[in-house]
Motif scaffolding. Structure first.
Motif, mmCIF file in Angstrom:
data_model
loop_
_atom_site.group_PDB
_atom_site.id
_atom_site.type_symbol
_atom_site.label_atom_id
_atom_site.label_comp_id
_atom_site.label_asym_id
_atom_site.label_seq_id
_atom_site.Cartn_x
_atom_site.Cartn_y
_atom_site.Cartn_z
ATOM 1 N N LYS A 237 -0.780 10.973 -2.755
ATOM 2 C CA LYS A 237 0.331 10.303 -3.430
ATOM 3 C C LYS A 237 1.310 11.334 -3.997
ATOM 4 O O LYS A 237 1.103 12.535 -3.884
ATOM 5 C CB LYS A 237 -0.219 9.409 -4.540
ATOM 6 C CG LYS A 237 -1.082 8.257 -4.022
ATOM 7 C CD LYS A 237 -1.464 7.310 -5.158
ATOM 8 C CE LYS A 237 -2.292 6.153 -4.630
ATOM 9 N NZ LYS A 237 -2.645 5.191 -5.700
ATOM 10 N N ASN B 132 -3.493 0.444 -5.188
ATOM 11 C CA ASN B 132 -3.599 1.474 -4.143
ATOM 12 C C ASN B 132 -2.255 2.112 -3.832
ATOM 13 O O ASN B 132 -2.141 3.305 -3.611
ATOM 14 C CB ASN B 132 -4.153 0.861 -2.850
ATOM 15 C CG ASN B 132 -5.658 0.741 -2.892
ATOM 16 O OD1 ASN B 132 -6.302 1.276 -3.792
ATOM 17 N ND2 ASN B 132 -6.222 0.056 -1.919
ATOM 18 N N ARG B 133 -1.207 1.246 -3.825
ATOM 19 C CA ARG B 133 0.098 1.740 -3.395
ATOM 20 C C ARG B 133 0.868 2.394 -4.542
ATOM 21 O O ARG B 133 1.883 3.049 -4.312
ATOM 22 C CB ARG B 133 0.887 0.552 -2.847
ATOM 23 C CG ARG B 133 1.967 0.908 -1.858
ATOM 24 C CD ARG B 133 2.742 -0.316 -1.448
ATOM 25 N NE ARG B 133 3.413 -0.932 -2.571
ATOM 26 C CZ ARG B 133 4.191 -1.998 -2.474
ATOM 27 N NH1 ARG B 133 4.364 -2.561 -1.301
ATOM 28 N NH2 ARG B 133 4.764 -2.510 -3.527
ATOM 29 N N TYR C 188 -2.851 2.432 4.472
ATOM 30 C CA TYR C 188 -2.549 1.006 4.487
ATOM 31 C C TYR C 188 -3.783 0.212 4.876
ATOM 32 O O TYR C 188 -4.453 0.517 5.843
ATOM 33 C CB TYR C 188 -1.432 0.771 5.506
ATOM 34 C CG TYR C 188 -0.941 -0.651 5.575
ATOM 35 C CD1 TYR C 188 -1.297 -1.468 6.638
ATOM 36 C CD2 TYR C 188 -0.108 -1.159 4.591
ATOM 37 C CE1 TYR C 188 -0.834 -2.765 6.718
ATOM 38 C CE2 TYR C 188 0.361 -2.466 4.664
ATOM 39 C CZ TYR C 188 -0.003 -3.259 5.724
ATOM 40 O OH TYR C 188 0.461 -4.539 5.806
ATOM 41 N N GLY D 69 2.620 -0.698 -7.362
ATOM 42 C CA GLY D 69 1.461 -1.304 -6.722
ATOM 43 C C GLY D 69 1.869 -2.586 -6.026
ATOM 44 O O GLY D 69 3.052 -2.879 -5.869
ATOM 45 N N LYS D 70 0.875 -3.350 -5.587
ATOM 46 C CA LYS D 70 1.178 -4.614 -4.913
ATOM 47 C C LYS D 70 0.803 -5.779 -5.811
ATOM 48 O O LYS D 70 -0.294 -5.804 -6.383
ATOM 49 C CB LYS D 70 0.356 -4.710 -3.625
ATOM 50 C CG LYS D 70 1.132 -4.369 -2.412
ATOM 51 C CD LYS D 70 0.594 -5.045 -1.157
ATOM 52 C CE LYS D 70 1.201 -4.369 0.054
ATOM 53 N NZ LYS D 70 0.224 -3.704 0.899
ATOM 54 N N GLN E 145 8.504 5.041 3.090
ATOM 55 C CA GLN E 145 7.233 5.498 2.530
ATOM 56 C C GLN E 145 6.817 6.753 3.283
ATOM 57 O O GLN E 145 6.734 6.748 4.509
ATOM 58 C CB GLN E 145 6.199 4.392 2.737
ATOM 59 C CG GLN E 145 5.174 4.293 1.666
ATOM 60 C CD GLN E 145 4.340 3.018 1.828
ATOM 61 O OE1 GLN E 145 3.675 2.825 2.819
ATOM 62 N NE2 GLN E 145 4.403 2.164 0.840
ATOM 63 N N SER F 271 6.367 0.395 5.431
ATOM 64 C CA SER F 271 6.697 1.800 5.232
ATOM 65 C C SER F 271 8.181 2.047 5.490
ATOM 66 O O SER F 271 8.671 3.161 5.337
ATOM 67 C CB SER F 271 5.833 2.710 6.107
ATOM 68 O OG SER F 271 5.795 2.259 7.431
ATOM 69 N N TYR G 177 -3.973 7.840 0.492
ATOM 70 C CA TYR G 177 -3.457 6.479 0.653
ATOM 71 C C TYR G 177 -3.481 6.103 2.114
ATOM 72 O O TYR G 177 -2.988 6.844 2.942
ATOM 73 C CB TYR G 177 -2.017 6.359 0.129
ATOM 74 C CG TYR G 177 -1.392 5.014 0.461
ATOM 75 C CD1 TYR G 177 -0.482 4.878 1.501
ATOM 76 C CD2 TYR G 177 -1.757 3.869 -0.248
ATOM 77 C CE1 TYR G 177 0.065 3.642 1.821
ATOM 78 C CE2 TYR G 177 -1.217 2.630 0.070
ATOM 79 C CZ TYR G 177 -0.309 2.523 1.095
ATOM 80 O OH TYR G 177 0.225 1.290 1.413
ATOM 81 N N ASP H 13 6.255 4.653 -5.439
ATOM 82 C CA ASP H 13 6.145 3.226 -5.170
ATOM 83 C C ASP H 13 5.359 2.560 -6.290
ATOM 84 O O ASP H 13 4.598 3.203 -7.016
ATOM 85 C CB ASP H 13 5.410 3.038 -3.831
ATOM 86 C CG ASP H 13 5.847 1.789 -3.098
ATOM 87 O OD1 ASP H 13 5.536 1.674 -1.898
ATOM 88 O OD2 ASP H 13 6.496 0.918 -3.720
ATOM 89 N N VAL I 4 2.573 6.079 -4.437
ATOM 90 C CA VAL I 4 2.847 6.580 -3.085
ATOM 91 C C VAL I 4 4.295 7.072 -3.040
ATOM 92 O O VAL I 4 5.184 6.430 -3.577
ATOM 93 C CB VAL I 4 2.631 5.454 -2.048
ATOM 94 C CG1 VAL I 4 3.179 5.842 -0.691
ATOM 95 C CG2 VAL I 4 1.157 5.125 -1.936
#
Lengths: 146, 507
Positions: free
Chosen positions: B44, B172-173, B53, B156-157, B38, B218, B51, B154, B176
């Motif tokens: 992003k 959020n992710r 963490y 998302g989660k 990452q 990451s 971004y 990337d 990225v």
């Protein structure tokens, strides 16, 4: 001498329709014009050989997550085939001496500076999410990627 | 290999190590690793969202990374820069012209229904990485091939709640920037694989393109393992292992898998090894099957129409090449040339912060041996006890240099040096300041020392008699008393010389 030499250089496509020794008396250039005319006037030949794979419509629908009934799949298949064949005409172009392009555009990259900006209508976006349970987007449980 | 793990049952460790050793007598393990890094950019890959963490879920989002209709991606120029830096650091051939492609699949954490990636024309290919295996595993130099490096975004989660028939998505992710690094299947043991990953971590940290943190996600590694009977040319069936959260877990998972596959071969059940993805279970220390895939995924790659070609110029690449920092392997070779032992080299060069500290110290005082000893000895012990990194201790490299110089010049004794080291690390301050404040200057004047020795001998007649009676060990006692009297400042060498003279005088 000129016209004889041109005959030898006649493109392969013409040979399909006209045998070299049976050239009409008006010469090869006129013959070429006639083929052009045919295409322009809209004489579409749908039996143009397409080396492109026949689309498997049910499978396409599955991967695109679009639900089709069996009847719809059957109806759509020939229509999709027509579109594929229409593009298939490009297969006829002689690409022997052409370097493959990576992309079709000619404009080179436009980039962005690495500086953060907050989007100012975040609440509106979140409000538009159909299934939101603060602070997450709520989705059906899916365990396996496909 | 330096991450701390829960201590595992010794039985399992040795039993597994034995199983692997036995397996590798008949089989060769072929290991390849896919790593996702990452990037530590401010924004992003394709939008200007920041971004970091640990932010509140769904707080760093915009129409682009949420995949809303009509939003278009615009590439972050830093992503290309970091990709070129990493490609060069991994000795790759750069594609001066490359493109992005859409990798299409449906999943709740993938807002657009496709991931922007690079399929057939990655930005870098055909490289290699040089590393040194840790000494506790036999040491040795290795070179492993790098097949490709490419840019992508990337997802998302996705969080699965224990109960209930729903899951939760945090975007959020999403978007990225990532660099995917695919290695050649050159590794042959779990140790080699773990060190490869550790070296990638070192490289990305040295370059500053990522903080390469496996715990934070990451740095993510997926491992592919297959075995084949020694001598066979054909590769065996490849198994992918996911869910590895530490280098040591990589090593143990590979060992487990080698043993598992070898056992199946030996039982005549080699066809039970199928191409699949298995998950590493940290608790039970084994790999388990995920649901078996039915055939390969069809991602329907096609060139991303919303992004233009990525064109690199010679000038641009040369500019980056010229500004690359010294890489870990170069540093290790340079330290070796300085005369440091391999053990010292690995300790000092493995962490870029320690290397910088070491180099700053020897810039102040060019005594490599002493600087190494202090850093690897007392300072490392302190860092370990207090759980601090070298950047967090209050002793600056310049002051360490000053400390070394003071001891070398005889201004203070080695013993005093050790004592004030502790205070300097904890509270900071300067060496000169402390010496002055606590009156620590070493006493080297023989006349001064003689006075103290005389005093101590006079005050301890009983011990003197005992000494002269044969108990020569009491010299230590006297030396201690002199030291105490002088508040530790007496030069030990001179002290003992004079003491011995005096003690042996009237016999």
């Amino acid at each position: 001498m000129g016209s004889r030499a041109l005959l030898l250089l006649a493109p392969a496509t013409l040979a399909e329709r006209f045998l070299v020794n049976h050239f009409p008396k008006y010469g090869f250039q006129q013959a070429f014009k006639r083929k052009e005319e045919m295409l322009r006037v809209g004489v579409r030949n749908y039996s143009v050989h397409s080396s492109l794979e026949r689309p498997n419509v049910p499978r396409l629908a599955e991967t695109a997550r679009i639900s089709l009934t069996a009847q719809e799949a059957e109806e759509f298949a020939p229509k999709i085939q027509q579109v594929v064949d229409w593009f298939g005409q490009l297969q006829d172009v002689d690409l022997q001496s052409i370097e493959p392009a990576i992309r079709a555009d000619t404009e080179a990259g436009s980039f962005r500076e690495d500086s953060p900006e907050t989007f100012d209508k975040r609440e509106a976006m979140i409000a538009a999410v159909p299934s939101y349970e603060e602070p997450y987007i709520k989705v059906p449980k899916v365990l396996n990627k496909d | 290999m330096k991450t701390k793990q829960q201590p595992h049952s010794n039985f399992t460790e040795t039993a597994r190590a034995k199983a692997v050793e036995k397996a590798l007598k008949d089989f060769e393990a072929i290991i390849g690793i896919e790593t996702h890094v990452q990037l530590a950019t401010m924004t992003k890959a394709f939008c200007s969202c920041a971004y970091s963490y640990g932010d509140q879920p769904n707080s760093c989002v915009c129409p682009v990374c949420m995949g809303l209709p009509g939003a278009l991606p615009v590439l972050n120029s830093k992503v290309i820069e970091y990709a070129v830096m990493l490609g060069l650091a991994l000795n790759c051939k750069l594609s001066m012209n490359s493109k992005f492609d859409r990798k299409q699949y449906f999943y709740p954490d993938l807002p657009k229904g496709y991931q922007i990636s690079q399929f057939d024309i990655p930005i870098a290919t055909n490289g290699f990485i040089d590393l040194d295996l840790p000494l506790e595993f036999g040491g040795g130099h290795r070179r492993f091939g790098i097949t490709r490096v490419h840019m992508e975004e990337d997802a998302g989660k996705l969080l699965h709640t224990g109960t209930g028939n729903y899951s939760q998505v945090d975007l959020n992710r999403a978007g990225v920037p990532l660099l995917e690094i695919v290695s050649e299947p050159d590794m042959r043991t779990g140790v080699e694989a773990a060190e490869y990953a550790a070296e990638l971590q070192r490289v990305v940290r040295y370059l500053g393109v990522s903080n390469g943190n496996m715990q934070e996600g990451s740095l993510r590694c997926d491992v592919n393992v297959s075995i084949r009977p020694i001598g066979q040319l054909e590769f065996g069936t490849k198994v992918e292992i996911k869910n590895l959260n530490a280098f040591s877990a990589m090593s143990r998972a590979i060992d487990f898998e080698i043993a598992r596959q070898a056992a199946l071969y030996n039982e005549g059940k080699a066809d039970e090894i199928v191409q699949e993805t298995r998950l590493w279970e940290e608790g039970s220390q084994k790999t388990v099957t995920m649901r078996k895939k039915e055939g390969l995924a069809d991602y329907r790659y096609f060139p991303e129409p919303d992004l233009p070609e990525v064109i690199l110029t010679e000038e641009y690449v040369n500019g980056i090449r010229d500004s690359l920092p010294e890489l870990p392997d170069m540093k290790r070779r340079r330290y070796e040339d300085m005369g440091l032992s391999m053990q010292d080299v690995l300790f000092l060069a493995n962490d870029v912060n320690i290397a910088d500290y070491f180099e700053a110290t020897i810039a102040t005082v060019p005594d490599i041996k002493l600087a190494t000893n202090w850093i690897m000895g007392d300072i490392a012990a302190y860092m370990k006890n207090e759980k601090l990194s070298i950047n967090e201790i209050k002793l600056s490299p310049q002051e360490l240099g000053e400390l070394i110089a003071s001891i070398k010049s005889g201004t203070i004794s080695g013993k005093i040096g050790k004592e004030i080291l502790f205070e300097l690390m904890e509270k900071g301050g300067t060496v000169k300041g402390l010496i002055k404040e606590k009156d620590l200057v070493q006493i080297v004047d023989p006349v001064e020392i003689e006075k103290i020795v005389d005093k101590v001998i006079t005050n301890n007649p009983k011990q003197l008699e005992q000494y002269r009676g044969g108990k020569t060990k009491l010299q230590g006692f006297f030396a201690g008393q002199v030291m105490k009297e002088s508040k530790g400042k007496a030069n030990p060498g001179i002290l003992n010389k004079i003491l011995l003279e005096k003690l042996n005088a009237k016999s």
